[in-house]
Design an enzyme around this catalytic site. Structure first.
Site, PDB file in Angstrom:
ATOM      1  N   CYS A  86       0.874  -1.180   0.000  1.00  0.00           N
ATOM      2  CA  CYS A  86       0.000   0.000   0.000  1.00  0.00           C
ATOM      3  C   CYS A  86       0.913   1.233   0.000  1.00  0.00           C
ATOM      4  CB  CYS A  86      -0.964  -0.028   1.189  1.00  0.00           C
ATOM      5  SG  CYS A  86      -0.158   0.016   2.812  1.00  0.00           S
ATOM      6  N   HIS A  87       0.536   2.262   0.722  1.00  0.00           N
ATOM      7  CA  HIS A  87       1.382   3.460   0.783  1.00  0.00           C
ATOM      8  C   HIS A  87       2.477   3.305   1.830  1.00  0.00           C
ATOM      9  CE1 HIS A  87       2.665   7.600   0.588  1.00  0.00           C
ATOM     10  NE2 HIS A  87       2.542   7.669   1.894  1.00  0.00           N
TER      11      HIS A  87
END
Length: 121
Positions: A86-87
């Protein structure tokens, strides 16, 4: 959140039993494995908007918020090698935990794209 804290929290969520367990790795390790592995899914669990702003080449997007609804149709093989990110690593850890709890057996949570050193699409 830094990667060490994310991995520590991941160990708390992962537990020690076979069901609900997943592996954790780093973006550096992911880059190396993408060069040698051939049969895998690279899963980005950020939002569609984040994905469209830039993602690791070859990744597919199933947002963390939709993983429970879409996993059965988009990820039908529960033994498939799945690298996910993800981030920062928090959403991918939650998604990995969910998939593992549903019987997926070959999940590698790799943290956040913010640590990726390679090209983006």
């Amino acid at each position: 959140m830094n990667r060490a804290l994310t991995m520590m929290l991941g160990k708390m969520f992962c537990g020690g039993g076979a069901k609900g367990k997943f592996q954790q790795s780093t973006m550096q390790d992911l880059a190396q494995r993408l060069e040698t592995e051939t049969d895998y899914i690279l899963l980005d669990v950020r939002t569609t908007e984040e994905f469209e702003e830039g993602h690791i080449p070859g990744a597919i997007c199933i947002p963390n918020e939709e993983i429970a609804r879409l996993a059965a149709t988009r990820l039908p093989n529960k033994e498939q090698l799945i690298f996910m990110y993800c981030h920062s690593g928090m959403r991918s850890m939650m998604a990995a935990n969910y998939l593992a709890s549903q019987g997926y057996t070959n999940i590698v949570e790799c943290g956040g794209i913010m640590d990726w050193q390679g090209k983006l699409e």
